[in-house]
Design an enzyme around this catalytic site. Structure first.
Site, PDB file in Angstrom:
ATOM      1  N   GLU A   1      -3.599  57.115  49.131  1.00  0.00           N
ATOM      2  CA  GLU A   1      -3.346  56.519  50.436  1.00  0.00           C
ATOM      3  C   GLU A   1      -4.579  56.609  51.329  1.00  0.00           C
ATOM      4  O   GLU A   1      -4.913  55.661  52.045  1.00  0.00           O
ATOM      5  CB  GLU A   1      -2.141  57.193  51.097  1.00  0.00           C
ATOM      6  CG  GLU A   1      -0.815  56.937  50.403  1.00  0.00           C
ATOM      7  CD  GLU A   1      -0.507  55.458  50.248  1.00  0.00           C
ATOM      8  OE1 GLU A   1      -0.829  54.664  51.161  1.00  0.00           O
ATOM      9  OE2 GLU A   1       0.043  55.082  49.196  1.00  0.00           O
TER      10      GLU A   1
ATOM     11  N   HIS B   1      -5.375  49.036  46.757  1.00  0.00           N
ATOM     12  CA  HIS B   1      -4.692  49.727  45.657  1.00  0.00           C
ATOM     13  C   HIS B   1      -4.885  48.961  44.345  1.00  0.00           C
ATOM     14  O   HIS B   1      -5.112  49.561  43.288  1.00  0.00           O
ATOM     15  CB  HIS B   1      -3.193  49.843  45.948  1.00  0.00           C
ATOM     16  CG  HIS B   1      -2.836  50.934  46.906  1.00  0.00           C
ATOM     17  ND1 HIS B   1      -3.360  52.195  46.826  1.00  0.00           N
ATOM     18  CD2 HIS B   1      -1.971  50.950  47.963  1.00  0.00           C
ATOM     19  CE1 HIS B   1      -2.849  52.953  47.787  1.00  0.00           C
ATOM     20  NE2 HIS B   1      -2.011  52.219  48.489  1.00  0.00           N
TER      21      HIS B   1
ATOM     22  N   HIS C   1      -4.836  46.992  52.703  1.00  0.00           N
ATOM     23  CA  HIS C   1      -4.506  48.312  52.142  1.00  0.00           C
ATOM     24  C   HIS C   1      -3.904  48.158  50.743  1.00  0.00           C
ATOM     25  O   HIS C   1      -4.315  48.849  49.797  1.00  0.00           O
ATOM     26  CB  HIS C   1      -3.522  49.020  53.079  1.00  0.00           C
ATOM     27  CG  HIS C   1      -2.980  50.313  52.558  1.00  0.00           C
ATOM     28  ND1 HIS C   1      -3.457  51.542  52.969  1.00  0.00           N
ATOM     29  CD2 HIS C   1      -1.985  50.578  51.663  1.00  0.00           C
ATOM     30  CE1 HIS C   1      -2.785  52.500  52.344  1.00  0.00           C
ATOM     31  NE2 HIS C   1      -1.885  51.940  51.556  1.00  0.00           N
ATOM     32  N   GLU C   2      -2.952  47.242  50.608  1.00  0.00           N
ATOM     33  CA  GLU C   2      -2.302  47.044  49.311  1.00  0.00           C
ATOM     34  C   GLU C   2      -3.247  46.402  48.303  1.00  0.00           C
ATOM     35  O   GLU C   2      -3.218  46.744  47.112  1.00  0.00           O
ATOM     36  CB  GLU C   2      -1.033  46.194  49.480  1.00  0.00           C
ATOM     37  CG  GLU C   2      -0.006  46.754  50.444  1.00  0.00           C
ATOM     38  CD  GLU C   2       0.394  48.189  50.129  1.00  0.00           C
ATOM     39  OE1 GLU C   2       0.271  48.607  48.957  1.00  0.00           O
ATOM     40  OE2 GLU C   2       0.820  48.905  51.053  1.00  0.00           O
TER      41      GLU C   2
END
Length: 322
Positions: free
Chosen positions: A245, A169, A165-166
């Site tokens: 998100e 980003h 997930h990070e």
């Protein structure tokens, strides 16, 4: 839920970053002009009508343009070179050495190699709560930060989902976009606070010098104008934060091919996301879940207009249907 292609998402975020960089000085200029107009309207007796007021406003604004340009450039230069250290200090993070936790380094390296990404720096927050965030504006500053609690309480598959997930980003360039938006909002917050403190200080000395009344009026006008800019810039920042998100969740599911692991991780994170060191709202929006008490009521009022994160229950439901 279909994930937008990486090239498309990168292009969109690069475009949005460019728009923000253009919009920022434009908004500063508009608000400066408004301040000049209000200042002249309330402090100068106009015997020549509206035309003279506008002429004086235009002249004052033209005189201030070099200061506007200089201030914007200085603000962005400072933010460019100090954003990483400021965020690290605001979250209580420190570098995580490989010898401290080879497991984390192995997970990050494997995901980076599978995506052809350069290895980011890895930081840790010594807090037993569960949370994580990505930061940085280029390959030299990209960082993945994990709390001690999330490292200890998630299994490898769940932790891989969080790291993915990070990394999404970072890969999508929305970390850079969000940091630019934080810088964008920060100057209005700073100006409003300076004006508010100045008004408070001036009110204490007003009785000693009646001329302070004019100074207080100027500061009040400056505070009002800065507050207007802060309000609209904050709405923009929140909208960017919520959308990113969803995109990062989808990107992580695509990267790991295991959306249920991330859904499970989010469920555990939602039970205890509070990071004690985090007090600044602009930094809080970087996290995978809001690290404060607002995480439990982020969408209260105005249908979530001021929420930094979408409802975590909705994010979990989407991942379970991925």
């Amino acid at each position: 839920m279909q994930y937008v292609g990486i090239q498309t998402q990168q292009s969109r975020n690069n475009l949005r970053s460019g728009i923000l960089l253009i919009l920022f000085p434009c908004l500063v200029a508009v608000l400066t002009y408004l301040f000049c107009y209000l200042l002249i309207t309330f402090t100068v007796e106009d015997d020549y009508g509206q035309y003279n007021t506008l002429a004086m406003t235009n002249q004052m604004f033209i005189n201030l343009i070099p200061y506007i340009i200089g201030g914007v450039l200085v603000w962005f230069i400072i933010a460019y070179f100090t954003n990483s250290s400021i965020i690290k200090a605001a979250t209580g993070a420190r570098p995580l050495e490989r010898k401290e936790n080879k497991r984390i380094y192995n997970l990050v390296e494997n995901l980076c190699m599978s995506q052809g990404m350069k290895m980011p720096k890895i930081n840790i927050i010594d807090d037993d709560s569960l949370n994580a965030y990505a930061s940085g504006i280029n390959e030299q500053t990209y960082t993945v930060t994990l709390s001690k609690g999330i490292i200890e309480k998630l299994n490898d598959e769940e932790l891989e989902g969080v790291i993915a997930h990070e990394l999404t980003h970072i890969r999508n360039h929305d970390v850079r976009l969000l940091i630019i938006s934080i810088v964008f909002v920060g100057i209005f917050s700073m100006l409003a606070q300076i004006a508010l403190r100045s008004v408070y200080y001036s009110s204490w000395t007003r009785s000693r010098n009646d001329k302070n009344n004019g100074a207080i009026l100027i500061l009040v006008l400056a505070m009002i104008v800065a507050a207007i800019g802060y309000f609209f810039a904050t709405l923009m920042r929140f909208a960017i934060s919520r959308k990113r998100e969803y995109m990062a969740d989808a990107g992580a599911a695509e990267m790991t091919k295991n959306p249920l692991a991330l859904a499970s991780a989010l469920r555990k994170i939602s039970a205890d996301p509070d990071i004690e060191a985090v007090e600044r709202e602009d930094v809080a929006q970087l996290f995978i879940q809001h690290p404060g008490k607002q995480a439990k009521s982020a969408l209260s009022g105005l249908s979530g207009l001021f929420a930094t994160h979408p409802p975590i229950e909705k994010r979990i439901a989407i991942l379970e249907q991925f």
